[in-house]
Write an enzyme that holds these catalytic residues in place. Structure first.
Site, PDB file in Angstrom:
ATOM      1  N   LYS A 211      22.107  82.436  84.554  1.00 23.97           N
ATOM      2  CA  LYS A 211      22.694  82.151  85.867  1.00 23.97           C
ATOM      3  C   LYS A 211      24.195  82.411  85.858  1.00 23.97           C
ATOM      4  O   LYS A 211      24.722  83.105  86.730  1.00 23.97           O
ATOM      5  CB  LYS A 211      22.401  80.713  86.278  1.00 23.97           C
ATOM      6  N   GLU A 217      23.611  81.304  73.581  1.00 22.73           N
ATOM      7  CA  GLU A 217      22.489  81.911  72.859  1.00 22.73           C
ATOM      8  C   GLU A 217      22.076  83.234  73.507  1.00 22.73           C
ATOM      9  O   GLU A 217      21.821  84.229  72.815  1.00 22.73           O
ATOM     10  CB  GLU A 217      21.297  80.952  72.823  1.00 22.73           C
ATOM     11  N   GLY A 272      17.119  76.133  86.875  1.00 19.00           N
ATOM     12  CA  GLY A 272      16.561  77.028  85.862  1.00 19.00           C
ATOM     13  C   GLY A 272      15.074  76.861  85.656  1.00 19.00           C
ATOM     14  O   GLY A 272      14.323  77.838  85.580  1.00 19.00           O
ATOM     15  N   ARG A 273      14.606  75.613  85.570  1.00 19.75           N
ATOM     16  CA  ARG A 273      13.183  75.395  85.287  1.00 19.75           C
ATOM     17  C   ARG A 273      12.317  75.591  86.534  1.00 19.75           C
ATOM     18  O   ARG A 273      11.096  75.452  86.459  1.00 19.75           O
ATOM     19  CB  ARG A 273      12.979  74.021  84.676  1.00 19.75           C
ATOM     20  N   GLU A 358      12.756  67.586  80.994  1.00 17.42           N
ATOM     21  CA  GLU A 358      14.134  67.844  81.385  1.00 17.42           C
ATOM     22  C   GLU A 358      14.400  67.322  82.788  1.00 17.42           C
ATOM     23  O   GLU A 358      15.511  66.897  83.100  1.00 17.42           O
ATOM     24  CB  GLU A 358      14.445  69.343  81.309  1.00 17.42           C
ATOM     25  N   HIS A 389     -10.252  70.634  67.353  1.00 20.90           N
ATOM     26  CA  HIS A 389     -10.331  70.609  65.890  1.00 20.90           C
ATOM     27  C   HIS A 389      -8.985  70.239  65.265  1.00 20.90           C
ATOM     28  O   HIS A 389      -8.773  70.460  64.076  1.00 20.90           O
ATOM     29  CB  HIS A 389     -10.813  71.972  65.374  1.00 20.90           C
ATOM     30  N   LYS A 518      25.444  71.353  73.442  1.00 24.62           N
ATOM     31  CA  LYS A 518      26.017  72.693  73.576  1.00 24.62           C
ATOM     32  C   LYS A 518      27.504  72.689  73.242  1.00 24.62           C
ATOM     33  O   LYS A 518      28.012  73.570  72.546  1.00 24.62           O
ATOM     34  CB  LYS A 518      25.821  73.199  75.012  1.00 24.62           C
TER      35      LYS A 518
END
Length: 555
Positions: A211, A217, A272-273, A358, A389, A518
């Site tokens: 954004k 990163e 963002g999400r 979040e 399993h 961050k």
């Protein structure tokens, strides 16, 4: 209004009534509830278009549902829903609207933020995306050496990665004729190196999604990808044909070397999400084509309209939210399992981890006070039948109550393997039934006797073969995992999270807890590059930085 710190719920009439009702019904067993009401499935299931939401295997009665709906009305869920769709600044700590529904608005109805109809801008970006997708998929967009694009590498992190990655995996059967899409998110160099291994730089397109175009990163990965491309093609100008950006920051995009004409915008009212419906979803469209991407938007829009207009008693996202509140706040459930019986939905639990934790992993309410009750549970899960399993033992016989969501597509995409799909469907239905029913001591005894056991051997094994049952679960069932069905499923969870945030009195749309780590990472990185820890750390952190420097041969 006061908060009741001893019960862990707000001290309001609806909460008190719900708690009193919980004490009355918490001992009821689902086996009994289903046995005495042959119409329970009809009473406790709802439909949105082709999607079925079956909540008949929950530890509730008709009165429980009424008490939960009263709680929603007391919390003014309908009023907050109206504010959300009106574009009001429901993200109050950042002063922003949360109008991601506009990105998939197929109605032609205006949607406004600060009095401005945002739909013309949304439609303009979608039109640019469509033209670009068709150019790449059709071969009109070519790389620096004139060769068509066969591979797309999407570079992002968090909401700029999880949604598109999950959707591309889920919709892989619809990818015919499009480029292969890869994802890089982790700053661990192995992620980028493994992705680039075997790719042809002449045929590779990079989509950098950030954004602000300042995410550390993402920029680290993008710069290294840029160096890889330029090093192999031997020309700086190659960047212009092999990199595009999804961002809101034109100047930073240009400084990186990407032509701003190749930047696809979105807006600060898109979290963002919640962004896979925006230009962040460009890799989805590149993989499946524009028509299928629009089907994804249409599925989400169908759920938006349902959530916006349906009465709370018939509103699937609201019911999902209320059931979650019931278990988190009254039963003390600390986790929630998402169990997609579709291998291509294997990234859905990870996507929902961010969406739910979040959004609602908050401890401060709308008035700035610490809450006195549980908020978001830990979300986890894996696809069935693999999970059966692995961790299903805990679901069936463990000491924790874990409400479950089973997600099932009845028809597969491989007609030649139809028997496999029937096995999958059978396992999903059977697991939900087994969690509900359990196995009584008498039933276990009869089974052991049928196996030839008797006496001390039987009695010794008997307790281990008893299942308590009474483990609640929902089933979300679609005919087939299509783009439309995926859009519906994701939008259901988005609105569920919002309703829960209203009831818990928190902000679902900020994420301040992400920021501290961050900021500190930037400080530590500078010290690692300088070769010495700084003075501003606690002794343990200083020692750890020094240890890492020595291991790297720099301390």
């Amino acid at each position: 209004m006061t908060d009741n710190r001893t019960t862990g719920i707000p001290d309001t009439p609806a909460w008190r009534a719900l708690a009193a009702h919980h004490r009355e019904v918490r001992g009821l067993h689902l086996r009994e509830l289903l046995a005495r009401d042959p119409r329970r499935f009809e009473r406790f299931s709802r439909r949105v278009g082709e999607l079925l939401f079956d909540f008949s295997r929950h530890r509730i009665t008709e009165e429980s549902l009424e008490r939960l709906l009263a709680l929603a009305r007391e919390a003014d869920v309908e009023g907050w829903r109206a504010r959300l769709f009106a574009g009001e600044r429901v993200n109050f700590t950042e002063g922003r609207a949360a109008l991601h529904m506009a990105l998939r608005n197929r109605s032609g109805r205006p949607m406004t933020v600060d009095g401005e109809d945002v739909m013309p801008k949304v439609r303009a970006v979608l039109a640019r995306m469509r033209d670009f997708v068709e150019a790449v998929r059709g071969g009109a967009w070519r790389g620096h050496t004139g060769r068509p694009i066969t591979d797309v590498v999407h570079i992002g992190i968090g909401g700029s990665d999880l949604g598109p990655r999950m959707a591309c995996e889920a919709l892989r059967p619809y990818g015919g004729g499009g480029p292969r899409v890869h994802f890089v998110a982790n700053v661990d160099g192995a992620d980028l190196a493994d992705t680039l291994a075997g790719l042809d730089p002449e045929r590779t397109l990079f989509v950098v999604a950030s954004k602000t175009f300042s995410t550390l990163e993402t920029l680290a990965n993008a710069r290294s990808a840029r160096a890889w491309l330029v090093g192999r093609l031997g020309a700086e100008e190659a960047v212009g044909r092999h990199f595009v950006a999804v961002s809101t920051h034109r100047e930073r995009v240009a400084a990186f070397g990407i032509d701003p004409e190749h930047m696809f915008a979105f807006w600060d009212w898109v979290g963002g999400r919640y962004s896979m419906w925006s230009a962040i979803g460009l890799p989805i469209a590149l993989q499946v084509g524009w028509e299928r991407f629009e089907e994804l938007l249409e599925g989400a829009h169908e759920v938006d309209e349902h959530f916006r207009t349906a009465p709370l008693a018939d509103n699937v996202p609201a019911l999902m939210a209320l059931l979650g509140v019931w278990y988190v706040n009254l039963f003390g459930a600390a986790t929630h399992a998402v169990l997609p019986y579709a291998e291509r939905l294997r990234r859905l639990p990870a996507y929902l981890q961010q969406l739910e934790m979040e959004s609602n992993g908050k401890r401060i309410d709308r008035e700035g006070r610490a809450v006195g009750w549980r908020t978001a549970p830990v979300v986890w899960g894996e696809p069935g039948t693999n999970g059966q399993h692995a961790f299903f033992q805990l679901l069936h016989q463990g000491t924790e109550l874990v409400p479950c969501d089973f997600i099932l597509a009845v028809e597969g995409h491989e007609p030649e393997l139809a028997h496999h799909q029937r096995m999958l469907v059978a396992n999903c239905i059977a697991q939900a039934e087994a969690l509900m029913r359990g196995r009584t001591e008498d039933e276990a005894r009869r089974e052991l006797e049928a196996e030839g056991l008797a006496g001390e051997a039987l009695e010794r094994l008997l307790p281990h073969r008893v299942f308590p049952g009474n483990r609640p679960s929902s089933l979300i069932v679609v005919p087939k995992l299509t783009p439309r069905a995926l859009g519906m499923i994701v939008a259901l969870y988005e609105h569920k999270v919002f309703v829960q945030s209203v009831i818990w009195r928190i902000n679902a749309f900020d994420q301040w807890g992400v920021e501290l780590g961050k900021r500190l990472a930037g400080t530590v990185l500078a010290e690692l590059e300088a070769g010495a820890p700084g003075e501003g750390h606690d002794p343990a952190t200083r020692a750890l930085i020094g240890h890492c420097l020595r291991l790297a041969g720099r301390g």
